[in-house]
Design a protein around this motif. Structure first.
Motif, short mmCIF file in Angstrom:
data_model
loop_
_atom_site.label_atom_id
_atom_site.label_comp_id
_atom_site.label_asym_id
_atom_site.label_seq_id
_atom_site.Cartn_x
_atom_site.Cartn_y
_atom_site.Cartn_z
N MET A 135 -13.17 34.81 -18.01
CA MET A 135 -11.53 34.76 -18.18
C MET A 135 -11.00 33.37 -17.56
O MET A 135 -11.69 33.15 -16.26
N TYR A 136 -10.31 32.63 -18.37
CA TYR A 136 -9.77 31.42 -17.70
C TYR A 136 -8.46 31.37 -18.34
O TYR A 136 -8.23 31.13 -19.52
N PHE A 137 -7.45 31.20 -17.66
CA PHE A 137 -5.79 30.94 -18.21
C PHE A 137 -5.62 31.92 -19.24
O PHE A 137 -5.08 31.57 -20.41
N GLY A 138 -6.15 33.19 -19.18
CA GLY A 138 -5.72 34.24 -20.06
C GLY A 138 -6.57 34.23 -21.26
O GLY A 138 -6.22 35.19 -22.22
N THR B 73 -19.34 25.01 -19.40
CA THR B 73 -17.89 25.06 -19.44
C THR B 73 -17.51 26.29 -18.39
O THR B 73 -16.42 26.06 -17.89
N VAL B 74 -18.38 27.21 -18.23
CA VAL B 74 -18.23 28.18 -17.19
C VAL B 74 -18.12 27.40 -15.58
O VAL B 74 -17.42 27.40 -15.05
N GLN B 75 -19.28 26.62 -15.32
CA GLN B 75 -19.17 25.94 -14.22
C GLN B 75 -18.17 25.05 -13.88
O GLN B 75 -17.68 24.98 -12.63
N SER B 76 -17.55 24.20 -14.91
CA SER B 76 -16.66 23.69 -14.65
C SER B 76 -15.22 24.21 -14.52
O SER B 76 -14.71 23.88 -13.64
N ALA B 77 -14.91 25.12 -15.33
CA ALA B 77 -13.72 25.76 -15.33
C ALA B 77 -13.60 26.87 -14.35
O ALA B 77 -12.40 26.91 -13.65
N TYR B 78 -14.69 27.66 -13.80
CA TYR B 78 -14.68 28.67 -12.70
C TYR B 78 -15.39 28.38 -11.44
O TYR B 78 -14.90 28.16 -10.74
N LEU B 79 -16.67 28.48 -11.87
CA LEU B 79 -17.75 28.35 -10.58
C LEU B 79 -17.51 26.98 -9.95
O LEU B 79 -17.40 26.84 -8.58
N GLY C 266 -13.56 35.67 -13.14
CA GLY C 266 -12.74 34.34 -13.48
C GLY C 266 -11.63 34.17 -12.03
O GLY C 266 -11.55 35.12 -11.44
N PRO C 267 -11.22 33.09 -12.16
CA PRO C 267 -10.29 32.54 -10.85
C PRO C 267 -9.15 33.89 -10.90
O PRO C 267 -8.48 34.46 -11.80
N ASN C 268 -8.65 33.99 -9.65
CA ASN C 268 -7.33 34.48 -9.35
C ASN C 268 -6.10 34.18 -10.31
O ASN C 268 -5.80 33.05 -10.60
N GLY C 269 -5.64 35.06 -11.11
CA GLY C 269 -4.53 34.78 -12.14
C GLY C 269 -5.22 34.35 -13.48
O GLY C 269 -4.34 34.10 -14.30
N ALA C 270 -6.17 34.58 -13.66
CA ALA C 270 -6.90 34.27 -14.81
C ALA C 270 -6.57 35.50 -16.05
O ALA C 270 -6.74 35.24 -17.22
N GLY C 271 -5.88 36.54 -15.36
CA GLY C 271 -5.57 37.76 -16.49
C GLY C 271 -6.50 38.93 -16.63
O GLY C 271 -6.09 39.63 -17.55
N LYS C 272 -7.35 39.04 -15.73
CA LYS C 272 -8.25 40.24 -15.68
C LYS C 272 -7.69 41.56 -15.57
O LYS C 272 -7.67 42.35 -16.35
#
Length: 266
Positions: free
Chosen positions: A236-239, A255-261, A52-58
């Protein structure tokens, strides 16, 4: 994309992995929602990646699972036992181990002493730093065996604080190998590791998973490394968790490609 490496069957003497269930987990800090309705069911003995992106909550998720943070809602279960309110020591006794983004080793102790301390506790000995066992006893033998497994036996007398970052990561794996962990959380094990150390560290993680038969949950930004290692990937995306499936299906998920990748996030 690399093909996931199949997990070898654990040996009869290996530690049995634990099932980890995360149900409706939420965390609010100062009015801000950090985690929201996080749900994961991780099978015993599996190796799962979290991206997940930085800050996603991992890392926050890891902090909650390991007991460093108390969730505001939801539950964490280990082999069906509710450990949501259990402290870090209780979770460690239950078989949950963790590495951090920054090293948690004893820097002034030698490489051998770091592993030997874990080994003596695992064998029922003292947890005191002042009561190390003698060379040649069972704890020392176990520690030397695990250092050999991760390729650090030649640095056994060096201070842990003086070895390279990649070797510190290997040492953390050796410490885990010497304990009775049944589930391990690896928080960015490749962070700061030189390219020459990556292959060896990947093999160490495979050994940790296969030799002990333990469950491994791993946060990692090196997607190519992760996808060739894990059975499943949680995104993970936005928690919250937006996908949890095999590497191939996750990478193909729009959804993953759009939100993360598609964001180009690290």
């Amino acid at each position: 994309m690399s093909t996931p490496v199949p997990s070898a069957s654990p040996s009869p003497t290996a530690v049995r992995g634990s099932r980890l269930q995360i149900e409706g987990l939420g965390l609010q800090i100062g009015g801000a929602t950090i985690l929201k309705d996080v749900a994961l069911d991780i099978a015993a003995g599996s190796l799962v990646g979290v991206i997940g992106p930085n800050g996603a909550g991992k890392t926050t998720l890891f902090n909650v699972v390991s007991g460093l943070l108390r969730p505001t809602e939801g539950r964490v279960l280990l082999d069906g036992d509710d450990i949501t309110t259990a402290g870090v020591p209780a979770r460690a006794r239950a078989g949950l181990g963790r590495t951090f983004q920054t090293s948690s080793l004893f820097p002034r102790l030698s490489v051998l002493e770091n592993v030997r301390l874990a080994a003596q506790v695992s064998l029922g000995g003292s947890t005191s730093l002042l009561r190390f066992p003698r060379r040649g006893d069972a704890a020392t033998a176990l520690a030397l065996e695990k250092l050999e497994a991760v390729g650090l036996s030649h640095k056994s007398d060096a201070a842990a604080g003086d070895i390279s970052h990649g070797d510190k990561r290997k040492l953390e794996i050796a410490v885990l190998l010497a304990t009775e962990v049944s589930i391990v959380l690896l928080d960015e094990p490749m962070a700061g590791v030189g390219s020459g150390d990556v292959a060896g560290l990947v093999q160490n993680i495979r050994d940790l998973h296969q030799e002990k038969g333990c469950t491994v949950l791993m946060v990692e930004h090196h997607i190519d490394v992760l996808m060739g290692l894990v059975d499943k990937v949680a995104v993970m995306y936005f928690g919250t968790i937006i996908a949890y499936d095999t590497p191939e299906r996750v990478m193909a998920d729009p959804t993953v490609q759009s939100a993360y990748l598609g964001t180009g996030a690290a």
